[in-house]
Design a protein around this motif. Structure first.
Motif, short mmCIF file in Angstrom:
data_model
loop_
_atom_site.label_atom_id
_atom_site.label_comp_id
_atom_site.label_asym_id
_atom_site.label_seq_id
_atom_site.Cartn_x
_atom_site.Cartn_y
_atom_site.Cartn_z
N ALA A 1 0.83 -1.21 0.00
CA ALA A 1 0.00 0.00 0.00
C ALA A 1 0.86 1.26 0.00
CB ALA A 1 -0.93 -0.01 1.22
N LEU A 2 2.02 1.20 0.66
CA LEU A 2 2.93 2.35 0.64
C LEU A 2 3.51 2.59 -0.76
CD1 LEU A 2 4.78 1.82 4.03
CD2 LEU A 2 3.34 3.79 3.42
N VAL A 3 3.73 1.51 -1.50
CA VAL A 3 4.14 1.67 -2.90
C VAL A 3 3.06 2.40 -3.68
CG1 VAL A 3 4.70 0.44 -5.03
CG2 VAL A 3 5.65 -0.36 -2.85
N LEU A 4 1.82 2.01 -3.48
CA LEU A 4 0.71 2.71 -4.13
C LEU A 4 0.68 4.18 -3.72
CD1 LEU A 4 -2.00 2.89 -5.68
CD2 LEU A 4 -3.12 2.14 -3.57
N GLY A 5 0.85 4.45 -2.42
CA GLY A 5 0.85 5.83 -1.95
C GLY A 5 1.94 6.66 -2.61
N ALA A 6 3.15 6.06 -2.75
CA ALA A 6 4.24 6.78 -3.40
C ALA A 6 3.95 7.03 -4.88
CB ALA A 6 5.54 5.99 -3.26
N VAL A 7 3.28 6.08 -5.52
CA VAL A 7 2.96 6.22 -6.95
C VAL A 7 2.00 7.37 -7.20
CG1 VAL A 7 1.78 5.09 -8.88
CG2 VAL A 7 3.49 3.84 -7.56
N VAL A 8 0.98 7.50 -6.36
CA VAL A 8 -0.06 8.51 -6.60
C VAL A 8 0.19 9.82 -5.87
CG1 VAL A 8 -1.77 6.69 -6.92
CG2 VAL A 8 -1.54 7.76 -4.68
N ALA A 9 1.29 9.92 -5.12
CA ALA A 9 1.52 11.12 -4.30
C ALA A 9 1.84 12.38 -5.08
CB ALA A 9 2.62 10.84 -3.28
N PRO A 10 2.68 12.33 -6.13
CA PRO A 10 3.12 13.59 -6.76
C PRO A 10 2.15 14.14 -7.80
CG PRO A 10 4.26 11.77 -7.80
CD PRO A 10 3.39 11.17 -6.73
N PRO A 11 1.65 15.35 -7.63
CA PRO A 11 0.84 15.96 -8.69
C PRO A 11 1.70 16.34 -9.88
CG PRO A 11 0.49 17.03 -6.55
CD PRO A 11 1.70 16.18 -6.43
N ASP A 12 1.05 16.50 -11.01
CA ASP A 12 1.71 16.93 -12.25
C ASP A 12 1.24 18.35 -12.53
OD1 ASP A 12 2.72 17.36 -14.74
OD2 ASP A 12 2.16 15.41 -15.54
N ALA A 13 2.17 19.28 -12.59
CA ALA A 13 1.80 20.70 -12.72
C ALA A 13 1.52 21.12 -14.15
CB ALA A 13 2.93 21.58 -12.15
N VAL A 14 1.56 20.20 -15.11
CA VAL A 14 1.38 20.60 -16.51
C VAL A 14 0.02 21.26 -16.71
CG1 VAL A 14 1.15 19.74 -18.86
CG2 VAL A 14 2.96 18.85 -17.38
N SER A 15 -1.04 20.56 -16.30
CA SER A 15 -2.39 21.09 -16.50
C SER A 15 -2.61 22.35 -15.66
CB SER A 15 -3.43 20.03 -16.13
OG SER A 15 -3.27 18.89 -16.93
N ALA A 16 -2.19 22.31 -14.40
CA ALA A 16 -2.40 23.46 -13.51
C ALA A 16 -1.65 24.69 -14.02
CB ALA A 16 -1.95 23.11 -12.09
N ALA A 17 -0.43 24.50 -14.50
CA ALA A 17 0.36 25.64 -14.99
C ALA A 17 -0.28 26.23 -16.24
CB ALA A 17 1.78 25.19 -15.28
N ALA A 18 -0.77 25.37 -17.13
CA ALA A 18 -1.42 25.88 -18.35
C ALA A 18 -2.66 26.68 -18.01
CB ALA A 18 -1.77 24.71 -19.27
N ILE A 19 -3.47 26.17 -17.07
CA ILE A 19 -4.67 26.90 -16.65
C ILE A 19 -4.29 28.19 -15.96
CG2 ILE A 19 -6.68 26.80 -15.13
CD1 ILE A 19 -6.71 23.76 -15.60
N GLY A 20 -3.29 28.13 -15.10
CA GLY A 20 -2.87 29.32 -14.37
C GLY A 20 -2.37 30.43 -15.28
N ARG A 21 -1.58 30.07 -16.29
CA ARG A 21 -1.10 31.08 -17.22
C ARG A 21 -2.24 31.68 -18.02
NH1 ARG A 21 3.39 27.54 -17.72
NH2 ARG A 21 2.31 26.37 -19.35
N GLN A 22 -3.18 30.84 -18.41
CA GLN A 22 -4.30 31.32 -19.22
C GLN A 22 -5.19 32.28 -18.44
OE1 GLN A 22 -6.70 28.14 -20.75
NE2 GLN A 22 -8.11 29.50 -21.83
N LEU A 23 -5.41 32.01 -17.16
CA LEU A 23 -6.32 32.81 -16.35
C LEU A 23 -5.61 33.88 -15.53
CD1 LEU A 23 -8.79 30.05 -15.11
CD2 LEU A 23 -9.00 31.57 -17.08
N GLY A 24 -4.28 33.93 -15.60
CA GLY A 24 -3.55 35.00 -14.94
C GLY A 24 -3.38 34.82 -13.45
N LEU A 25 -3.03 33.61 -13.00
CA LEU A 25 -2.74 33.41 -11.59
C LEU A 25 -1.58 34.30 -11.17
CD1 LEU A 25 -2.92 29.57 -10.80
CD2 LEU A 25 -4.37 31.38 -9.89
N PRO A 26 -1.59 34.78 -9.92
CA PRO A 26 -0.46 35.60 -9.46
C PRO A 26 0.87 34.86 -9.61
CG PRO A 26 -2.28 35.73 -7.90
CD PRO A 26 -2.65 34.69 -8.92
#
Length: 545
Positions: free
Chosen positions: A113-138
């Motif tokens: 289960a800890l292996v699973l936790g490590a696998v799903v723990a890190p977010p990927d900023a690709v989508s968030a960064a694209a949305i943030g740039r488009q909408l003008g996040l600080p």
């Protein structure tokens, strides 16, 4: 694997990503959905994913290109929240997800289960960064998200290695892990990874500033992320941190390199990012059907697996906002022994809410899940849960993040004005320094061509410099809004006419070439000059007003 299916996969993934970019849709989610649908088409092969190959081939260039664009000054200034999210949140997420999965998936051991936790723990900023740039996040929010994405992969993959070792016998008393081994593994990974990355960056920078060959320096730049990653992993360090350290160093020192290298590298990495990300998310969709079928063949019921997937997804989503607000709450606890910090540097609750909702998973989760050894117990179930978290976060958070940003109003409306002021200030200082050099050149020319001709040459150089500085100042700093608008319209009109003139010149160039009046080599040299001029016009200060 045959080459034809790979080419078809790459071409189809890029086509879907291009359509998503044109329509303003979320490319990762669309790629997953299209890939899942295509997997049911007769004749479409099952693509076997080599997780280790993905980690070694796909992850390094994605991290390196992101690190090149991150401001080192912002990264250093915001290091504390970046480390809290990139390391602390990863560990907390991995442990909490593991405890939930261990409780809801019958027979799943805690180390697995800890292996699973490590696998799903890190977010990927690709989508968030694209949305943030488009909408003008600080910009500080974007810097935190970008910085987090650079180091959370290293934390999760190191945790993954320790948990994997526990599954195959090297366990301990703390959650089934050997705490001493975990600490030493993490310390070695950080030390070797960062030191090696900085060393590679230093050597490559020395070569880059001394080598006047943009083609060779660009090739060296392409090799850097792969060399840093593979060499660090071979030395038991973190390949991710080695790539990030090299990218941050070279990105910070890039103004010292030649202009041609910078002009070539940016479109190269942007194109490579698009291709790699499109292929990875398409692979997620293509593999989803087979992962689900393999998990369905296990002894567990479909309903129990579906319930476990929902609970694991909900846990992965919920941990992030709880952690973000808990850390901010602890910052408010008075500690007399520490110097009091100004609240102006602390994010507002709206910004914290947006940060807490940027937990979409992606490349690392897919690669780590695919890299789980074939003899790993409950491998199919782990992969199904990892895919569920990835797709679920893309659906839940990826689709709702733009609405959340707009609803909370997490933007910086004054950022454009501050950027314009900074650019005008820079132009004034650069113009003053340039005029000093022009004066020196004028004095040198006096002895060779006489004062009158020297003054005429100097005036021809001073004119465009002064005109540009005055135009920028008038468009940005005019006291009356009508005067500022008039200056902006004038600048934009000049900008538009200049582009039209370049198009006319290019058309004449093609006509002369087609009539046989112009040698191909001459045509290409003039065309390159026009292209550079158009690129300079398209990226001038007028377009940023």
């Amino acid at each position: 694997m045959d080459v034809a299916p790979l080419l078809a996969l790459a071409a189809g993934a890029v086509a879907v990503a291009a359509a998503a970019r044109r329509l303003g849709w979320q490319a990762p989610l669309l790629l997953v959905l299209v890939g899942f649908g295509v997997s049911f088409v007769p004749g479409v092969p099952q693509f076997a994913i080599d997780g280790d190959l993905l980690l070694a081939v796909v992850l390094p260039p994605l991290l390196y290109s992101a690190a090149l664009e991150v401001s080192y000054a912002d990264f250093r200034a915001l290091l504390r929240p970046i480390v809290q999210l990139g390391v602390g949140l990863v560990v907390v997420t991995a442990v909490v997800v593991a405890l939930v999965a261990h409780a809801v998936v019958p027979g799943l051991s805690l180390p697995a289960a800890l292996v699973l936790g490590a696998v799903v723990a890190p977010p990927d900023a690709v989508s968030a960064a694209a949305i943030g740039r488009q909408l003008g996040l600080p910009r500080p929010v974007m810097a935190v998200l970008s910085g987090e994405s650079l180091i959370n992969d290293a934390a999760s993959l190191t945790f993954y290695k320790v948990a994997l070792a526990a599954v195959f016998g090297a366990g301990g008393a703390l959650l089934g892990l050997d705490a001493t081994d975990a600490a030493s593994t993490f310390a070695l990974a950080v030390t070797v990874g960062v030191a090696l990355g900085l060393a590679i960056g230093f050597v490559v920078h020395l070569v880059r500033v001394r080598l006047d060959d943009p083609v060779v320096t660009s090739v060296i730049g392409v090799v850097v992320p792969f060399a840093a990653y593979l060499l660090a992993e071979e030395l038991s360090g973190s390949g991710v941190l080695a790539v990030v350290a090299a990218g941050l160093y070279l990105g910070h020192r890039s103004p010292e390199a030649g202009y041609a290298s910078r002009l070539q590298e940016r479109p190269l990495w942007s194109s490579l990012d698009l291709l790699l990300q499109a292929v990875v998310f398409a692979l997620i969709g293509l593999q989803l059907r087979y992962v689900a079928e393999a998990a369905e063949a296990s002894a567990r019921s479909n309903w129990s697996l579906a319930g476990a997937a929902l609970l694991v997804l909900g846990t992965a989503v919920a941990v992030r906002p709880v952690f973000v607000y808990a850390v901010e709450g602890l910052r408010g606890v008075p500690r007399p022994w520490r110097r009091r910090r100004s609240r102006s540097h602390r994010p507002s609750w709206r910004q914290q809410t947006v940060i807490s909702w940027t937990g979409m998973r992606g490349v690392v989760t897919l690669a780590a899940a695919a890299a789980v050894p074939a003899d790993f117990p409950d491998r199919d179930v782990l992969q199904l849960l990892a895919y569920a978290v990835t797709i679920g976060t893309l659906l839940l958070q990826g689709l709702s993040l733009p609405w959340l940003i707009r609803t909370l109003g997490v933007t910086d409306p004054d950022q454009a004005r501050r950027d314009a002021e900074a650019e005008v200030h820079l132009a004034e200082r650069a113009t003053a320094a340039a005029l000093e050099r022009v004066a020196e050149v004028e004095q040198e020319l006096v002895e060779r061509v006489g004062p009158e001709r020297a003054h005429a040459v100097a005036d021809r150089i001073r004119g465009p410099l002064l005109a540009r500085a005055r135009s920028m100042s008038a468009a940005v700093r005019a006291e009356e809004s009508e005067d500022a608008d008039r200056s902006r319209r004038r600048a934009r009109t000049f900008h538009r006419v200049r582009q039209e003139i370049i198009q006319v010149q290019r058309r004449v160039l093609m006509e002369e070439r087609d009539k046989g009046h112009l040698d191909e080599e001459v045509m290409r040299a003039v065309l390159q000059e026009l292209d550079y001029e158009e690129a300079a016009t398209a990226n001038s200060w007028v377009g940023r007003l």
